[in-house]
Write a protein that holds these residues in place. Structure first.
Motif, PDB file in Angstrom:
ATOM      1  N   VAL A 199      -6.850  10.725   1.716  1.00 20.90           N
ATOM      2  CA  VAL A 199      -5.677   9.758   1.271  1.00 20.90           C
ATOM      3  C   VAL A 199      -6.061   8.423   0.876  1.00 20.90           C
ATOM      4  O   VAL A 199      -6.960   7.884   1.534  1.00 20.90           O
ATOM      5  N   ARG A 200      -5.781   8.187  -0.550  1.00 18.75           N
ATOM      6  CA  ARG A 200      -6.206   6.825  -0.895  1.00 18.75           C
ATOM      7  C   ARG A 200      -5.018   5.739  -0.816  1.00 18.75           C
ATOM      8  O   ARG A 200      -3.742   5.969  -1.073  1.00 18.75           O
ATOM      9  N   ILE A 244       0.827  -1.344  -0.067  1.00 18.37           N
ATOM     10  CA  ILE A 244      -0.015   0.162   0.096  1.00 18.37           C
ATOM     11  C   ILE A 244       0.823   1.252  -0.138  1.00 18.37           C
ATOM     12  O   ILE A 244       1.739   1.481   0.801  1.00 18.37           O
ATOM     13  N   VAL A 245       0.733   2.109  -1.089  1.00 12.41           N
ATOM     14  CA  VAL A 245       1.386   3.461  -0.973  1.00 12.41           C
ATOM     15  C   VAL A 245       0.286   4.483  -0.989  1.00 12.41           C
ATOM     16  O   VAL A 245      -0.719   4.498  -1.803  1.00 12.41           O
ATOM     17  N   PRO A 246       0.349   5.247   0.075  1.00  7.47           N
ATOM     18  CA  PRO A 246      -0.669   6.325   0.186  1.00  7.47           C
ATOM     19  C   PRO A 246      -0.591   7.543  -0.872  1.00  7.47           C
ATOM     20  O   PRO A 246       0.556   8.043  -0.916  1.00  7.47           O
ATOM     21  N   PHE A 247      -1.539   8.004  -1.403  1.00  3.76           N
ATOM     22  CA  PHE A 247      -1.528   9.088  -2.143  1.00  3.76           C
ATOM     23  C   PHE A 247      -2.776  10.222  -1.571  1.00  3.76           C
ATOM     24  O   PHE A 247      -3.698   9.715  -1.578  1.00  3.76           O
ATOM     25  N   ARG A 248      -2.219  11.392  -1.488  1.00  7.64           N
ATOM     26  CA  ARG A 248      -3.140  12.407  -1.090  1.00  7.64           C
ATOM     27  C   ARG A 248      -3.682  12.992  -2.246  1.00  7.64           C
ATOM     28  O   ARG A 248      -3.181  13.451  -3.250  1.00  7.64           O
ATOM     29  N   GLY A 249      -5.126  13.247  -1.919  1.00  3.54           N
ATOM     30  CA  GLY A 249      -5.722  14.195  -3.158  1.00  3.54           C
ATOM     31  C   GLY A 249      -6.284  15.377  -2.284  1.00  3.54           C
ATOM     32  O   GLY A 249      -6.876  15.503  -1.307  1.00  3.54           O
ATOM     33  N   ASP A 250      -5.852  16.600  -2.999  1.00  2.00           N
ATOM     34  CA  ASP A 250      -6.125  17.955  -2.267  1.00  2.00           C
ATOM     35  C   ASP A 250      -7.341  18.528  -3.334  1.00  2.00           C
ATOM     36  O   ASP A 250      -7.231  18.719  -4.520  1.00  2.00           O
TER      37      ASP A 250
END
Length: 442
Positions: free
Chosen positions: A383-384, A262-268
């Motif tokens: 955060v996805r 799992i790698v977290p990607f933030r969406g703003d």
């Protein structure tokens, strides 16, 4: 397609008061249950509800590391009820999304959860986009998405007076809802029919018991021990984990593979200033990618975005949130390194747009020219949990894992529940319960 690994086939009372969601803090509690579900997000809550409704004679507990339920991906969701247009015809994602949307509307209607079927326009602004837009329409038809139609520029303006495009795919069955409220309603129903919710329980170890509890006459009826980071224990016969951002780590502590990671990607997101909300009536999406879109919310606000950048903390919702372990875990993974190398130009663009709101607004102006940088404010972030394989490929399938030996025969990890998991949650819960019944012969 489901990817499968391995050989293994105190109550917190929900308070739903207006827009406030809370659970009372669970008391220190040790108990034994037939099935323990780890993870109080929307997938874990939907699955808990489905399990207890099918097996009312079993005892169930849901374990959540936070003091409240549905705080992370579920609580930072865009709020869209997706209709299933984009996905490959016949694919599991397409089937689950279409069925999930139908079940969601039925459930919200039955339980009195507010929602709006405000629709969505997928808008083409260039003529070369039209053939692909028509192909997307055909795909939606094959997925049995109801009431889709292609509309021209005039019809676009009738539905969205400030939107400009030459053709759009109109999806009137796309809606919006507060997914956190939906998830908490699942949890409330789970408790009402006898389920136990234990909050403030961060699972740190899952193992097979070596002997019966002291004074127990039941032998090893409950052979699995789940221990929390605070030293509390729960015993059970079977375990289901729906860990979201921590799904890989939960799998690893029970002896499973470290991949997919799992790698977290933030969406703003940006937010329209309230006096500018009149610019948007329903969901407006670009074509052909999801990209920056306009999303009305149940509270009357309008979100714009998001971008997608690497988060330096798995639950890092702010720009400077940082966790050393999460950061090293991500950047040292060769899967992420390969993904970055393949998408470095796009990634730099996302970072740039995340820093400079005017760059995001420039993209959005293609659809609503009246929009100005002064009309927006910085909004919330989510955060996805993006699952990655070692080759740098985004894992877009559902991934079930068990492991080996006695523990592997009693545990099911949901290692990846890809977007749109919220829209598909009730359908995903059916699938997970089917899998659990098959593996554990319930």
């Amino acid at each position: 397609m489901i990817r499968t690994f391995g050989t293994g086939s105190v109550c917190a009372h929900l308070l739903l008061q207006g827009s406030k969601y809370a659970t009372c803090r669970a008391a220190h509690h040790s108990g034994s249950f037939d099935v323990a579900i780890i993870g109080g997000g929307i997938v874990g809550l939907a699955s808990s509800r489905e399990l207890i409704l099918r097996h009312p004679n079993f005892t169930f507990t849901l374990l959540e590391k936070e003091k409240e339920l549905a705080l992370h991906q579920t609580g930072h969701n865009s709020g869209v009820i997706h209709s299933g247009i984009y996905y490959t015809p016949g694919s599991l994602k397409a089937q689950l999304c279409v069925r999930g949307a139908t079940l969601t509307y039925q459930y919200c209607q039955k339980k009195g959860v507010p929602y709006k079927r405000c629709g969505k326009l997928i808008v083409a602004v260039e003529r070369e986009e039209i053939p692909r837009l028509k192909a997307l329409y055909e795909r939606g038809q094959m997925n049995n998405v109801q009431d889709l139609r292609l509309i021209d520029a005039k019809a676009i303006r009738e539905k969205e007076p400030y939107c400009r495009g030459i053709m759009a795919l109109d999806s009137p069955n796309t809606g919006i809802v507060d997914w956190q409220l939906v998830a908490l309603t699942y949890g409330k129903e789970f408790q009402e029919v006898g389920g136990t919710v234990i909050t403030d329980f961060e699972a740190s170890d899952i193992k097979v018991a070596a002997e019966s509890p002291a004074g127990s006459a039941e032998g090893l009826k409950y052979p699995i021990i789940i221990k929390s980071s605070q030293g509390k224990e729960v015993r059970c016969r079977f375990v289901l984990t729906c860990g979201g951002l921590y799904s890989d780590r939960l799998s690893e502590i029970s002896g499973c593979s470290s991949e997919p990671r799992i790698v977290p990607f933030r969406g703003d997101y940006l937010v329209l200033k309230p006096e500018k909300n009149f610019l948007v009536r329903g969901n407006i999406y670009p074509f052909p990618f999801l990209g920056f879109h306009f999303t009305p919310r149940m509270d009357g606000s309008v979100w714009l975005g998001p971008n997608a950048v690497l988060a330096f903390k798995r639950e890092g919702y702010k720009l400077f949130d940082f966790d050393t372990q999460d950061f090293i875990n991500a950047v040292s993974y060769r899967g992420l390194q390969r993904l970055v190398m393949k998408n470095i130009v796009y990634g730099m663009g996302e970072i740039y747009r995340g820093v400079f709101t005017s760059a995001q607004v420039k993209n959005l102006q293609k659809f609503i020219p009246e929009l100005n940088p002064s009309d927006v404010l910085r909004g919330p972030s989510g955060v996805r949990a993006q699952a990655l394989d070692a080759e740098g490929n985004l894992v877009d399938d559902f991934v079930f894992d068990g492991g080996k030996g006695e523990l592997g025969s009693r545990i099911l990890h949901v290692r990846n529940a890809p977007s749109p998991a919220a829209s598909s949650s009730l359908a995903i819960a059916e699938m997970i319960t089917d899998e659990l019944e098959k593996r554990f012969k319930l």
